[in-house]
Design a protein around this motif. Structure first.
Motif, PDB file in Angstrom:
ATOM      1  N   GLU A 212     -13.282   8.885  12.980  1.00  0.00           N
ATOM      2  CA  GLU A 212     -13.465   7.746  11.903  1.00  0.00           C
ATOM      3  C   GLU A 212     -12.171   7.147  11.258  1.00  0.00           C
ATOM      4  O   GLU A 212     -11.214   7.715  11.064  1.00  0.00           O
ATOM      5  CB  GLU A 212     -14.290   8.335  10.682  1.00  0.00           C
ATOM      6  N   LEU A 213     -12.012   5.943  11.272  1.00  0.00           N
ATOM      7  CA  LEU A 213     -11.035   5.363  10.489  1.00  0.00           C
ATOM      8  C   LEU A 213     -11.436   5.276   9.004  1.00  0.00           C
ATOM      9  O   LEU A 213     -12.019   4.453   8.661  1.00  0.00           O
ATOM     10  CB  LEU A 213     -10.657   3.958  11.218  1.00  0.00           C
ATOM     11  N   LEU A 214     -10.530   6.188   8.402  1.00  0.00           N
ATOM     12  CA  LEU A 214     -10.920   6.266   7.112  1.00  0.00           C
ATOM     13  C   LEU A 214     -10.153   5.039   5.945  1.00  0.00           C
ATOM     14  O   LEU A 214     -10.975   4.764   5.119  1.00  0.00           O
ATOM     15  CB  LEU A 214     -10.238   7.457   6.321  1.00  0.00           C
ATOM     16  N   ASP A 215      -9.206   4.678   6.316  1.00  0.00           N
ATOM     17  CA  ASP A 215      -8.531   3.550   5.878  1.00  0.00           C
ATOM     18  C   ASP A 215      -7.362   3.172   6.693  1.00  0.00           C
ATOM     19  O   ASP A 215      -6.828   3.770   7.304  1.00  0.00           O
ATOM     20  CB  ASP A 215      -8.158   3.902   4.483  1.00  0.00           C
ATOM     21  N   HIS A 216      -7.193   1.519   6.311  1.00  0.00           N
ATOM     22  CA  HIS A 216      -5.760   1.164   6.890  1.00  0.00           C
ATOM     23  C   HIS A 216      -5.019   0.517   5.481  1.00  0.00           C
ATOM     24  O   HIS A 216      -5.528  -0.470   4.886  1.00  0.00           O
ATOM     25  CB  HIS A 216      -6.007  -0.106   7.962  1.00  0.00           C
ATOM     26  N   LEU A 217      -3.847   1.050   5.413  1.00  0.00           N
ATOM     27  CA  LEU A 217      -3.084   0.646   4.193  1.00  0.00           C
ATOM     28  C   LEU A 217      -2.153  -0.089   4.700  1.00  0.00           C
ATOM     29  O   LEU A 217      -1.106   0.201   5.580  1.00  0.00           O
ATOM     30  CB  LEU A 217      -2.543   1.997   3.387  1.00  0.00           C
ATOM     31  N   ILE A 218      -1.967  -1.426   3.637  1.00  0.00           N
ATOM     32  CA  ILE A 218      -0.644  -1.917   4.057  1.00  0.00           C
ATOM     33  C   ILE A 218       0.283  -1.985   2.940  1.00  0.00           C
ATOM     34  O   ILE A 218      -0.287  -2.148   1.690  1.00  0.00           O
ATOM     35  CB  ILE A 218      -1.138  -3.521   4.502  1.00  0.00           C
ATOM     36  N   VAL A 219       1.489  -1.322   3.134  1.00  0.00           N
ATOM     37  CA  VAL A 219       2.190  -1.292   1.783  1.00  0.00           C
ATOM     38  C   VAL A 219       3.512  -2.391   1.748  1.00  0.00           C
ATOM     39  O   VAL A 219       3.954  -2.390   2.584  1.00  0.00           O
ATOM     40  CB  VAL A 219       2.972   0.148   1.855  1.00  0.00           C
ATOM     41  N   GLY A 220       3.725  -2.596   0.647  1.00  0.00           N
ATOM     42  CA  GLY A 220       4.847  -3.281   0.190  1.00  0.00           C
ATOM     43  C   GLY A 220       5.955  -2.838  -0.611  1.00  0.00           C
ATOM     44  O   GLY A 220       6.052  -1.819  -0.579  1.00  0.00           O
ATOM     45  N   THR A 221       6.523  -3.683  -1.245  1.00  0.00           N
ATOM     46  CA  THR A 221       7.868  -2.884  -1.979  1.00  0.00           C
ATOM     47  C   THR A 221       7.325  -2.094  -3.078  1.00  0.00           C
ATOM     48  O   THR A 221       7.527  -0.916  -3.287  1.00  0.00           O
ATOM     49  CB  THR A 221       8.887  -4.083  -2.390  1.00  0.00           C
ATOM     50  N   LYS A 222       6.106  -2.678  -3.960  1.00  0.00           N
ATOM     51  CA  LYS A 222       5.676  -2.225  -5.268  1.00  0.00           C
ATOM     52  C   LYS A 222       4.215  -2.083  -5.266  1.00  0.00           C
ATOM     53  O   LYS A 222       3.580  -1.543  -6.284  1.00  0.00           O
ATOM     54  CB  LYS A 222       6.244  -3.018  -6.452  1.00  0.00           C
ATOM     55  N   SER A 223       3.476  -2.364  -4.191  1.00  0.00           N
ATOM     56  CA  SER A 223       2.354  -2.634  -4.069  1.00  0.00           C
ATOM     57  C   SER A 223       1.650  -2.408  -2.679  1.00  0.00           C
ATOM     58  O   SER A 223       2.492  -2.481  -1.740  1.00  0.00           O
ATOM     59  CB  SER A 223       1.687  -3.886  -4.588  1.00  0.00           C
ATOM     60  N   TYR A 224       0.382  -2.011  -2.782  1.00  0.00           N
ATOM     61  CA  TYR A 224      -0.395  -1.842  -1.397  1.00  0.00           C
ATOM     62  C   TYR A 224      -1.867  -2.430  -1.512  1.00  0.00           C
ATOM     63  O   TYR A 224      -2.301  -2.823  -2.523  1.00  0.00           O
ATOM     64  CB  TYR A 224      -0.535  -0.325  -1.130  1.00  0.00           C
ATOM     65  N   ILE A 225      -2.263  -2.774  -0.267  1.00  0.00           N
ATOM     66  CA  ILE A 225      -3.645  -3.045  -0.009  1.00  0.00           C
ATOM     67  C   ILE A 225      -4.524  -2.177   0.644  1.00  0.00           C
ATOM     68  O   ILE A 225      -3.977  -1.682   1.790  1.00  0.00           O
ATOM     69  CB  ILE A 225      -3.649  -4.630   0.551  1.00  0.00           C
ATOM     70  N   SER A 226      -5.562  -1.610   0.472  1.00  0.00           N
ATOM     71  CA  SER A 226      -6.381  -0.845   1.277  1.00  0.00           C
ATOM     72  C   SER A 226      -7.416  -1.603   2.026  1.00  0.00           C
ATOM     73  O   SER A 226      -8.241  -2.524   0.989  1.00  0.00           O
ATOM     74  CB  SER A 226      -7.252   0.277   0.323  1.00  0.00           C
ATOM     75  N   LEU A 227      -7.547  -1.925   3.197  1.00  0.00           N
ATOM     76  CA  LEU A 227      -8.362  -2.737   3.865  1.00  0.00           C
ATOM     77  C   LEU A 227      -9.950  -2.103   3.907  1.00  0.00           C
ATOM     78  O   LEU A 227     -10.785  -2.689   4.015  1.00  0.00           O
ATOM     79  CB  LEU A 227      -7.800  -2.873   5.267  1.00  0.00           C
ATOM     80  N   LYS A 228     -10.015  -0.828   3.513  1.00  0.00           N
ATOM     81  CA  LYS A 228     -11.244  -0.162   3.355  1.00  0.00           C
ATOM     82  C   LYS A 228     -11.852  -0.758   2.027  1.00  0.00           C
ATOM     83  O   LYS A 228     -13.044  -1.392   1.954  1.00  0.00           O
ATOM     84  CB  LYS A 228     -11.193   1.305   3.381  1.00  0.00           C
ATOM     85  N   GLU A 229     -11.155  -0.963   1.153  1.00  0.00           N
ATOM     86  CA  GLU A 229     -11.388  -1.258  -0.203  1.00  0.00           C
ATOM     87  C   GLU A 229     -11.920  -3.008  -0.139  1.00  0.00           C
ATOM     88  O   GLU A 229     -12.617  -3.414  -0.707  1.00  0.00           O
ATOM     89  CB  GLU A 229     -10.466  -1.018  -1.456  1.00  0.00           C
ATOM     90  N   SER A 230     -11.308  -3.724   0.649  1.00  0.00           N
ATOM     91  CA  SER A 230     -11.324  -4.996   0.958  1.00  0.00           C
ATOM     92  C   SER A 230     -12.571  -5.230   1.891  1.00  0.00           C
ATOM     93  O   SER A 230     -12.856  -6.257   2.348  1.00  0.00           O
ATOM     94  CB  SER A 230     -10.183  -5.568   1.712  1.00  0.00           C
ATOM     95  N   GLY A 231     -13.253  -4.172   2.616  1.00  0.00           N
ATOM     96  CA  GLY A 231     -14.253  -4.277   3.571  1.00  0.00           C
ATOM     97  C   GLY A 231     -14.134  -4.506   4.966  1.00  0.00           C
ATOM     98  O   GLY A 231     -14.944  -4.895   5.574  1.00  0.00           O
ATOM     99  N   GLU A 232     -12.876  -4.454   5.013  1.00  0.00           N
ATOM    100  CA  GLU A 232     -12.311  -4.740   6.426  1.00  0.00           C
ATOM    101  C   GLU A 232     -12.485  -3.403   7.467  1.00  0.00           C
ATOM    102  O   GLU A 232     -12.164  -3.634   8.773  1.00  0.00           O
ATOM    103  CB  GLU A 232     -10.717  -5.183   6.736  1.00  0.00           C
ATOM    104  N   CYS A 233     -12.539  -2.374   6.884  1.00  0.00           N
ATOM    105  CA  CYS A 233     -12.702  -1.187   7.766  1.00  0.00           C
ATOM    106  C   CYS A 233     -14.058  -0.929   8.335  1.00  0.00           C
ATOM    107  O   CYS A 233     -14.931  -0.027   8.099  1.00  0.00           O
ATOM    108  CB  CYS A 233     -12.265   0.290   7.187  1.00  0.00           C
ATOM    109  N   GLU A 234     -14.567  -1.853   8.827  1.00  0.00           N
ATOM    110  CA  GLU A 234     -16.066  -2.114   9.653  1.00  0.00           C
ATOM    111  C   GLU A 234     -15.959  -3.021  10.624  1.00  0.00           C
ATOM    112  O   GLU A 234     -15.082  -3.953  10.818  1.00  0.00           O
ATOM    113  CB  GLU A 234     -16.817  -2.317   8.334  1.00  0.00           C
ATOM    114  N   GLU A 235     -17.200  -3.065  11.329  1.00  0.00           N
ATOM    115  CA  GLU A 235     -17.013  -4.012  12.590  1.00  0.00           C
ATOM    116  C   GLU A 235     -17.514  -5.281  11.987  1.00  0.00           C
ATOM    117  O   GLU A 235     -18.080  -5.394  10.957  1.00  0.00           O
ATOM    118  CB  GLU A 235     -18.414  -3.450  13.442  1.00  0.00           C
TER     119      GLU A 235
END
Length: 235
Positions: A212-235
Motif C-alpha cells: 500500500e502507498l500510504l502517502d506521497h508528501l511534497i515538501v517545500g521550504t516551510k510547508s508540505y502537501i499530502s497527496l493522500k489528504e488531497s485524494g490523489e493516493c487512489e486510482e
C-alpha cells in the motif's frame, strides 16, 4: 531563541579574550567560542603572512552568513588567502558532518505516527537541496520504519521515477507499506500534473502487488502537501 542568543553572547563576552581559542574551548566549552574562533580551531594554522584568526576572519567576511559559507564550493574557499585545497576540503567535510549530525535526529528507525511527523523531518533534511530528490520510506504492517532510501535525483516524471525502482526496494525489505517524499527546490510544495499522475500510478501498482502507498508528501521550504489528504493516493 533570541533570548538564548543574547545570553550566549553575554557569556562569550565574559570569557577572557586573551586565551587562545583551543584553550578557551577546553576551559569553557564550545559554545563560548565565536564563529571566528571556531573556524580558527578548525583551520589550525594561518599563512606565512597572517595569523590563523585573521584567515578565519577573511573567511567569514567573504560570505554574508554561515548558510552562504555552507554552500561555498572548494574552489570558492581556495580564493581566500591562507586557504589551500587541503583546508578547503577539511572545511567542506566538517560542514557536511555537522549537517549529517543535525539531520540524524530528524528521522530514525521507529514507528511512524503520521504524515505530519515525516513531513517535518524531511523538510529539514531536504530544504537546502537544489534538485528534486524522491525518497521512499518502507514500513511493515505495524507502521514501523524498515528502511529509508533515495530512489532518484532529478525532475519527477514517469520515465525516470519508474515504479519498479520503488517496489524493488519494498520487496527487498519485505515492506507492506510505503510513503514517498519528494522536495520542490522552489520551496513551493504545490503538486504538478506529473506529481499527481505519478502518485496514481504508484498507488495502482502497489495495489496489484499488495504493497500500500500510504502517502506521497511534497515538501517545500516551510510547508508540505499530502497527496493522500488531497485524494490523489487512489486510482
Amino acid at each position: 531563541m533570541i533570548v538564548q542568543e543574547k545570553l550566549l553572547m553575554k557569556f562569550c563576552n565574559q570569557v577572557p579574550k586573551s586565551i587562545r581559542p583551543r584553550e578557551r574551548l577546553r576551559l569553557y566549552g564550545v559554545k563560548a567560542l565565536s564563529n571566528q574562533e571556531l573556524l580558527s580551531v578548525l583551520l589550525r594554522t594561518g599563512s606565512k603572512k597572517e595569523h590563523v584568526m585573521e584567515v578565519a576572519l577573511h573567511l567569514l567576511n567573504q560570505f554574508e552568513n554561515l548558510h552562504e559559507l555552507k554552500e561555498a564550493t572548494v574552489e570558492e574557499l581556495q580564493k581566500i588567502n591562507g586557504i589551500g585545497e587541503i583546508k578547503a576540503l577539511e572545511i567542506k567535510a566538517a560542514i557536511e558532518l555537522g549537517c549529517r549530525i543535525a539531520g540524524s535526529n530528524q528521522l530514525k528507525l521507529g514507528k511512524v505516527s503520521s504524515s505530519k511527523q515525516i513531513a517535518r523531518s524531511m523538510m529539514y533534511e531536504l530544504k537546502d537541496l537544489k534538485q528534486e530528490h524522491l525518497i521512499a520510506l518502507y514500513l511493515n504492517v505495524k507502521n514501523e520504519l524498515l528502511k529509508k532510501e533515495t530512489i532518484f535525483i532529478g525532475s519527477l516524471n514517469q520515465t525516470i521515477a519508474h515504479p519498479r525502482e520503488i517496489f524493488k526496494g519494498a520487496v527487498r525489505c519485505s515492506a507492506a507499506q510505503i510513503i514517498l517524499v519528494h522536495n520542490h527546490p522552489s520551496g513551493n510544495p504545490t503538486p504538478s500534473t506529473n506529481d499527481i499522475l505519478f502518485t496514481r500510478r504508484i498507488f495502482s501498482c502497489g495495489r496489484m502487488m499488495g504493497i500500500e502507498l500510504l502517502d506521497h508528501l511534497i515538501v517545500g521550504t516551510k510547508s508540505y502537501i499530502s497527496l493522500k489528504e488531497s485524494g490523489e493516493c487512489e486510482e
